[in-house]
Motif scaffolding. Structure first.
Motif, PDB file in Angstrom:
ATOM      1  N   LYS A   1       0.837  -1.206   0.000  1.00 58.46           N
ATOM      2  CA  LYS A   1       0.000   0.000   0.000  1.00 58.46           C
ATOM      3  C   LYS A   1       0.868   1.251   0.000  1.00 58.46           C
ATOM      4  O   LYS A   1       0.538   2.248  -0.676  1.00 58.46           O
ATOM      5  CB  LYS A   1      -0.922  -0.003   1.221  1.00 58.46           C
ATOM      6  CG  LYS A   1      -1.965   1.118   1.194  1.00 58.46           C
ATOM      7  CD  LYS A   1      -2.880   0.996  -0.011  1.00 58.46           C
ATOM      8  CE  LYS A   1      -3.920   2.087  -0.052  1.00 58.46           C
ATOM      9  NZ  LYS A   1      -4.774   2.011  -1.265  1.00 58.46           N
ATOM     10  N   ALA A   2       1.965   1.223   0.736  1.00 47.72           N
ATOM     11  CA  ALA A   2       2.856   2.387   0.789  1.00 47.72           C
ATOM     12  C   ALA A   2       3.452   2.674  -0.584  1.00 47.72           C
ATOM     13  O   ALA A   2       3.598   3.841  -0.980  1.00 47.72           O
ATOM     14  CB  ALA A   2       3.968   2.154   1.806  1.00 47.72           C
ATOM     15  N   PHE A   3       3.785   1.619  -1.324  1.00 46.84           N
ATOM     16  CA  PHE A   3       4.346   1.830  -2.666  1.00 46.84           C
ATOM     17  C   PHE A   3       3.304   2.453  -3.587  1.00 46.84           C
ATOM     18  O   PHE A   3       3.624   3.364  -4.373  1.00 46.84           O
ATOM     19  CB  PHE A   3       4.834   0.508  -3.260  1.00 46.84           C
ATOM     20  CG  PHE A   3       5.260   0.632  -4.697  1.00 46.84           C
ATOM     21  CD1 PHE A   3       6.441   1.273  -5.027  1.00 46.84           C
ATOM     22  CD2 PHE A   3       4.467   0.131  -5.714  1.00 46.84           C
ATOM     23  CE1 PHE A   3       6.834   1.409  -6.355  1.00 46.84           C
ATOM     24  CE2 PHE A   3       4.848   0.266  -7.044  1.00 46.84           C
ATOM     25  CZ  PHE A   3       6.035   0.900  -7.364  1.00 46.84           C
ATOM     26  N   GLU A   4       2.054   1.998  -3.504  1.00 42.75           N
ATOM     27  CA  GLU A   4       1.012   2.580  -4.348  1.00 42.75           C
ATOM     28  C   GLU A   4       0.815   4.065  -4.026  1.00 42.75           C
ATOM     29  O   GLU A   4       0.744   4.906  -4.934  1.00 42.75           O
ATOM     30  CB  GLU A   4      -0.311   1.836  -4.178  1.00 42.75           C
ATOM     31  CG  GLU A   4      -1.423   2.437  -5.027  1.00 42.75           C
ATOM     32  CD  GLU A   4      -2.734   1.676  -4.935  1.00 42.75           C
ATOM     33  OE1 GLU A   4      -3.624   1.937  -5.762  1.00 42.75           O
ATOM     34  OE2 GLU A   4      -2.866   0.812  -4.045  1.00 42.75           O
ATOM     35  N   ILE A   5       0.723   4.386  -2.733  1.00 46.34           N
ATOM     36  CA  ILE A   5       0.528   5.782  -2.340  1.00 46.34           C
ATOM     37  C   ILE A   5       1.702   6.642  -2.790  1.00 46.34           C
ATOM     38  O   ILE A   5       1.527   7.730  -3.347  1.00 46.34           O
ATOM     39  CB  ILE A   5       0.339   5.881  -0.810  1.00 46.34           C
ATOM     40  CG1 ILE A   5      -0.983   5.219  -0.395  1.00 46.34           C
ATOM     41  CG2 ILE A   5       0.362   7.340  -0.356  1.00 46.34           C
ATOM     42  CD1 ILE A   5      -1.170   5.132   1.103  1.00 46.34           C
ATOM     43  N   SER A   6       2.922   6.152  -2.574  1.00 45.00           N
ATOM     44  CA  SER A   6       4.111   6.907  -2.941  1.00 45.00           C
ATOM     45  C   SER A   6       4.207   7.116  -4.446  1.00 45.00           C
ATOM     46  O   SER A   6       4.487   8.222  -4.917  1.00 45.00           O
ATOM     47  CB  SER A   6       5.368   6.188  -2.433  1.00 45.00           C
ATOM     48  OG  SER A   6       6.536   6.837  -2.870  1.00 45.00           O
ATOM     49  N   SER A   7       3.960   6.069  -5.221  1.00 42.81           N
ATOM     50  CA  SER A   7       4.113   6.171  -6.674  1.00 42.81           C
ATOM     51  C   SER A   7       3.055   7.076  -7.291  1.00 42.81           C
ATOM     52  O   SER A   7       3.308   7.719  -8.314  1.00 42.81           O
ATOM     53  CB  SER A   7       4.054   4.778  -7.313  1.00 42.81           C
ATOM     54  OG  SER A   7       2.819   4.137  -7.027  1.00 42.81           O
ATOM     55  N   LYS A   8       1.879   7.166  -6.664  1.00 46.47           N
ATOM     56  CA  LYS A   8       0.823   8.022  -7.204  1.00 46.47           C
ATOM     57  C   LYS A   8       0.934   9.460  -6.686  1.00 46.47           C
ATOM     58  O   LYS A   8       0.758  10.417  -7.445  1.00 46.47           O
ATOM     59  CB  LYS A   8      -0.552   7.435  -6.875  1.00 46.47           C
ATOM     60  CG  LYS A   8      -0.842   6.149  -7.641  1.00 46.47           C
ATOM     61  CD  LYS A   8      -2.219   5.591  -7.347  1.00 46.47           C
ATOM     62  CE  LYS A   8      -2.498   4.346  -8.180  1.00 46.47           C
ATOM     63  NZ  LYS A   8      -3.833   3.754  -7.912  1.00 46.47           N
TER      64      LYS A   8
END
Length: 275
Positions: free
Chosen positions: A121-128
């Motif tokens: 989830k952290a990767f999705e939030i960061s990448s977006k």
């Protein structure tokens, strides 16, 4: 570069590897390090492909898609200041977990099996939220060169019921008895230091449009090659015994990627060359 308090870190690692918890449950440091190199390469590759997919989505307007409601994911404040192209990334159909459930062969599905739930989830939030609308790359390569063990910890996780001193019902007594009869839940966390080389071929926006003189260009545009060399720390976690899905057996997942802060002489951003 040399680590802070390196001598004591070596002693601590030796003590961790000799612990009864890791020995009893068969942790093999040599086997782990052999498997961690291709695992890290796969994570980097899939993450890069997902970030590239976001660039393609942002650059592909669709009136029907733009009418779709944005998924409530706690990032409304950030999105309210974003362009329509970036807001498109937050449509439900573009949610990483949603895509992973719909398509088991997708990059999203591959990544959800590699990362811990929080890291995914952290990767999705960061990448977006940190999205920069650069053109999609044409090719991507990643190679992990060296890996070294920094720490290896094993811990027996007691259930809440077995820690309670005040058991007042028969049902609770039975639950405690069941917990004591089964094998204990044993968690492990392993940190590895690794260096990698990442090569990306991207459109050269500084060059005028025209016929491509670089054979790597696949669509007639000029390209440039960006190469990054960097060092990072990967934190892996797994259940050596029990856990929430014991039927899956031993499955290591990447819980965090971080800068090697314990090595002050290493440039955390690495070096980048452009050709």
């Amino acid at each position: 570069g040399q680590a802070n308090m390196s001598f004591f870190r070596i002693l601590a690692l030796h003590d961790e590897l000799e612990s009864e918890t890791l020995k009893k449950h068969g942790f093999n440091a040599r086997e782990f390090l052999e498997g961690v190199k291709p695992a890290l390469e796969q994570v980097h590759e899939v993450q890069a492909q997902l970030e590239n997919k976001l660039r393609i989505i942002a650059a592909s307007p669709n009136e029907e898609d733009d009418k779709e409601e944005i998924e409530d994911d706690g990032m409304d404040v950030w999105r309210s200041h974003s362009s329509n192209d970036i807001k498109r990334l937050f449509r439900k159909k573009n949610g990483f977990e949603y895509v992973a459930k719909q398509d088991p062969d997708s990059y999203e599905a591959r990544l959800i099996n590699m990362l811990s739930t929080r890291s995914f989830k952290a990767f999705e939030i960061s990448s977006k939220c940190n999205f920069v609308p650069n053109p999609p790359f044409q090719s991507h390569q990643i190679q992990v060169t060296n890996v070294a063990l920094l720490s290896a910890r094993g811990m027996v996780i007691d259930s809440v019921d077995t820690l309670s001193d005040e058991i007042t019902t028969d049902e609770a007594q039975e639950k405690v008895a069941d917990n004591e009869a089964k094998s204990p839940d044993v968690a492990a966390q392993v940190e590895v230091l690794y260096d990698f080389e990442e090569t990306i071929v991207v459109p050269d926006l500084d060059e005028a449009e025209g016929m491509n003189e670089n054979p790597e260009g696949s669509d007639g545009t000029k390209t440039k090659t960006m190469t990054q060399n960097a060092v990072a720390v990967g934190v892996f976690e797994a259940w050596l015994s029990g856990g929430d899905k014991p039927e899956e057996g031993l499955r290591w997942k990447l819980a965090q990627m971080r800068h090697p802060d314990e090595f002050p002489l290493i440039n955390p951003h690495g070096t980048v060359s452009i050709q």
